[in-house]
Design a protein around this motif. Structure first.
Motif, short mmCIF file in Angstrom:
data_model
loop_
_atom_site.label_atom_id
_atom_site.label_comp_id
_atom_site.label_asym_id
_atom_site.label_seq_id
_atom_site.Cartn_x
_atom_site.Cartn_y
_atom_site.Cartn_z
N ALA A 80 0.64 -1.14 -0.14
CA ALA A 80 -0.12 -0.04 0.08
C ALA A 80 0.86 1.19 0.05
O ALA A 80 0.83 2.17 -0.81
CB ALA A 80 -0.91 -0.02 1.10
N THR A 84 1.30 3.79 -3.09
CA THR A 84 0.53 4.93 -3.04
C THR A 84 1.60 6.30 -3.13
O THR A 84 1.26 7.15 -3.97
CB THR A 84 0.18 5.23 -1.66
OG1 THR A 84 -0.86 3.89 -1.39
CG2 THR A 84 -0.72 6.49 -1.04
N ASP A 85 2.77 5.98 -2.57
CA ASP A 85 3.92 7.01 -2.97
C ASP A 85 4.20 7.32 -4.34
O ASP A 85 4.98 8.52 -4.41
CB ASP A 85 5.00 6.91 -1.81
CG ASP A 85 4.62 7.23 -0.59
OD1 ASP A 85 3.56 7.89 -0.25
OD2 ASP A 85 5.75 7.22 0.19
N GLY A 104 -4.86 2.56 -10.23
CA GLY A 104 -3.86 3.54 -10.49
C GLY A 104 -3.82 3.92 -11.83
O GLY A 104 -3.66 5.19 -12.25
N ARG A 109 -3.13 8.02 -12.10
CA ARG A 109 -2.25 8.40 -11.13
C ARG A 109 -0.96 7.29 -11.40
O ARG A 109 0.11 7.71 -10.73
CB ARG A 109 -2.81 8.26 -9.82
CG ARG A 109 -3.83 8.90 -9.17
CD ARG A 109 -4.54 8.91 -8.24
NE ARG A 109 -5.11 7.36 -8.07
CZ ARG A 109 -5.57 6.81 -7.13
NH1 ARG A 109 -5.42 7.43 -5.83
NH2 ARG A 109 -6.29 5.66 -6.90
#
Length: 215
Positions: A80, A84-85, A104, A109
């Motif tokens: 995660a 996410t980063d 994503g 993203r």
């Protein structure tokens, strides 16, 4: 235990793909441009992984070794945070399991530059394979197999192998594996044993070159 001497290979059950993803604002549109950018910024770019020594970490270190780039590993305690980063732009890239990147990518993203599997991924049909890009040496798949204890009688190994091969032909089994991002494989114990030996040789080289230590 010794991963070769302590076990008897039975069957290569399935493989799962990996993809190279980057933050969409990174100024690259291809693997070639990614490599060129990393070479212009040695030691300045970062990549994440779900943890030290995992397949995503090792795959990127293989990529670095074969392409001559210098980007810094940032290990996380799980998937995660790592993915996410990248989406947030705190790190520039990662190698992700095929099945963990779609949300994503679909939301814009993440950007997929290539798949590391031998074949293109149905999830990312426009993303080239590394082999198509002239980087066949960085083809990587995670794999799942069945082993028996060393010394298991050959007739027993052959029976289990045959049962697993039959299961892998069933539509519901194949569908279940596909939902998890896996491709059913099967085959002979000898084929699986040869894969294990080749993988150990391959990754020993990468671990030594990258000086990867167990946590």
């Amino acid at each position: 235990f010794d991963p070769v001497k302590s076990f008897t290979p039975v069957n290569l059950i399935a493989t799962s793909g990996l993809v190279l993803v980057v933050h969409p604002q990174l100024p690259v549109k291809s693997v070639k441009e990614f490599i060129q950018l990393a070479k212009r910024r040695p030691g300045q770019m970062h990549y994440s992984s779900p943890g030290n020594g995992g397949p995503q970490h090792l795959a990127m270190e293989l990529f670095k070794l074969e392409t001559g780039i210098d980007i810094v590993h940032v290990p996380y305690k799980g998937l995660a945070g790592a993915i996410t980063d990248v989406m947030a732009g705190h790190v520039q890239a990662m190698i992700s399991a095929t099945q963990t990147a779609p949300s994503g990518v679909q939301s814009g993203r993440l950007k997929v530059l290539a798949v590391l599997s031998p074949e293109r991924s149905p999830a990312y049909p426009d993303a080239p394979t590394v082999k198509e890009l002239g980087l066949a040496q960085v083809e990587v798949e995670t794999w799942y197999g069945a082993f028996a204890p060393a010394g298991t009688p050959q007739p027993v190994v052959a029976k289990i192998n045959a049962e697993l091969n039959a299961l892998l032909k069933l539509a519901d089994v194949r569908e279940s594996l596909a939902k998890q991002g896996m491709t059913p494989r099967g085959g002979t114990p000898e084929r699986f044993g040869n894969l294990v030996k080749a993988e150990l040789t391959r990754w020993d080289r990468v671990v030594r070159a990258a000086n990867i230590k167990a946590d």
